[in-house]
Write a protein that holds these residues in place. Structure first.
Motif: not given
Length: 355
Positions: A202-203, A206, A215, A224, A227
């Motif tokens: 995820y990070h 992102r 974003f 978030a 995602l």
């Protein structure tokens, strides 16, 4: 030696050229830089500073519960059985050392049905009703003195909230909302509990979305939650995880009353990944697998069922992410031309990886 993109979560360096003409030197530098990227992401996702901040967030959550729950002296009936549960990045296990604490306020929490809660949320559309409830929260915060200064009451937002900062510097947002939000958080949280590597994925995703200016919910861009949906779908579709709604049906489909009880006793707290053994192998493998899954996909021609881990053909300009507990026709993404923007994101990621 590259282009530097900075945000408050992560710094992503894309290596494009080096002054040395020796191929072997360039390759070594690229490899070393890529290893550093994975280490930075692991530190962001699971590092000691992140773990320590999560402890601060948890303390703030417990403080808010102590202040607001079981207030039989409240002049408002719905606040006498109030419960506070975590949502957002802290609930998912994706919070970092710069994250705020987001909480959902559940009135009439002892009711076994949602009838009175649904009526309450409908009444929150009324300006006077909303104002009275939110300022009641703000006055209570001021009285007990857990904030540095008076909390802010934001009435005109799509989701009205009370924002505050504790004396230890933790930022928090309190909001009322539909029970469906609680179920959605629980769904994503379970996926990250079962495979904490997905937190790093995820990070990583992102950071790429931020780098490519795609974003930011306030700018009508991806959030978030969008995602999260992509990652949970991918994990089920590629058999990294089982289909959650099948394998964990009893847990995910429990009543709102039972789910709030689970939140209160801490059973759903996503454990941090204390080891990063094999990081330089599994991190690039997993993120490459994500790109290889989504890059060939034309998001303007598909509907992605996040709950089932399936994809079907459907012409659309929206990004169709169908989540189990919310809109089953239009999904959870309201971004204009979201499908085309997601095509753009994965095309840029793929081009950067192949270039």
């Amino acid at each position: 030696c590259g282009s530097l993109v900075t945000n408050r979560y992560f710094t992503l360096l894309t290596v494009r050229r080096f002054t040395s003409s020796e191929p072997i030197i360039r390759e070594r530098r690229v490899k070393r830089r890529k290893q550093t990227v994975w280490e930075e992401l692991a530190n962001l996702s699971y590092g000691q500073a992140t773990i320590n901040h999560r402890k601060q967030l948890n303390k703030t959550l417990l403080d808010l519960r102590r202040v607001f729950e079981n207030r039989q002296d409240s002049v408002l009936e719905e606040f006498r059985e109030l419960k506070i549960v975590e949502i957002g990045s802290f609930a998912m296990g994706t919070s970092t050392r710069s994250s705020d604490l987001d909480v959902l306020i559940i009135p009439y929490s002892n009711d076994r049905t949602d009838e009175r809660i649904d009526v309450f949320n409908l009444n929150m559309e009324n300006w006077a009703f909303r104002r009275k409830r939110l300022f009641q929260l703000e006055r209570r915060l001021s009285k007990v003195g857990i904030t540095k200064e008076r909390a802010d009451v934001i009435l005109r937002a799509k989701v009205p909230i009370v924002q505050g900062i504790t004396r230890s510097g933790v930022h928090f947002d309190m909001q009322f909302g539909m029970a469906a939000n609680l179920f959605s958080s629980n769904f994503v949280r379970l996926a990250f509990q079962l495979d904490p590597r997905l937190v790093l994925v995820y990070h990583w995703l992102r950071a790429h979305a931020v780098q490519k200016n795609l974003f930011g919910g306030k700018s009508n861009l991806f959030t978030a939650f969008h995602l999260y949906m992509l990652i949970v779908h991918f994990a089920q579709a590629t058999k990294i995880l089982p289909v959650l709604m099948d394998e964990y049906a009893d847990h995910l489909s429990t009543s709102r009353y039972e789910l709030v009880k689970e939140y209160m006793n801490g059973k759903n707290v996503a454990p941090p990944l204390y080891t990063t053994k094999g990081l330089h192998r599994w991190a690039p493998d997993l993120t490459n697998q994500l790109v290889e899954y989504y890059a060939p996909m034309d998001f303007t021609k598909v509907e992605i069922n996040v709950g089932r881990g399936t994809v079907k053909e459907r012409s659309t300009v929206k990004l169709l992410l169908i989540e189990p507990f919310l809109d089953q026709e239009n999904g959870v993404c309201r971004i204009q031309n979201g499908a085309a923007l997601m095509n753009k994101l994965f095309l840029k990621i793929k081009d950067g990886r192949d270039g």
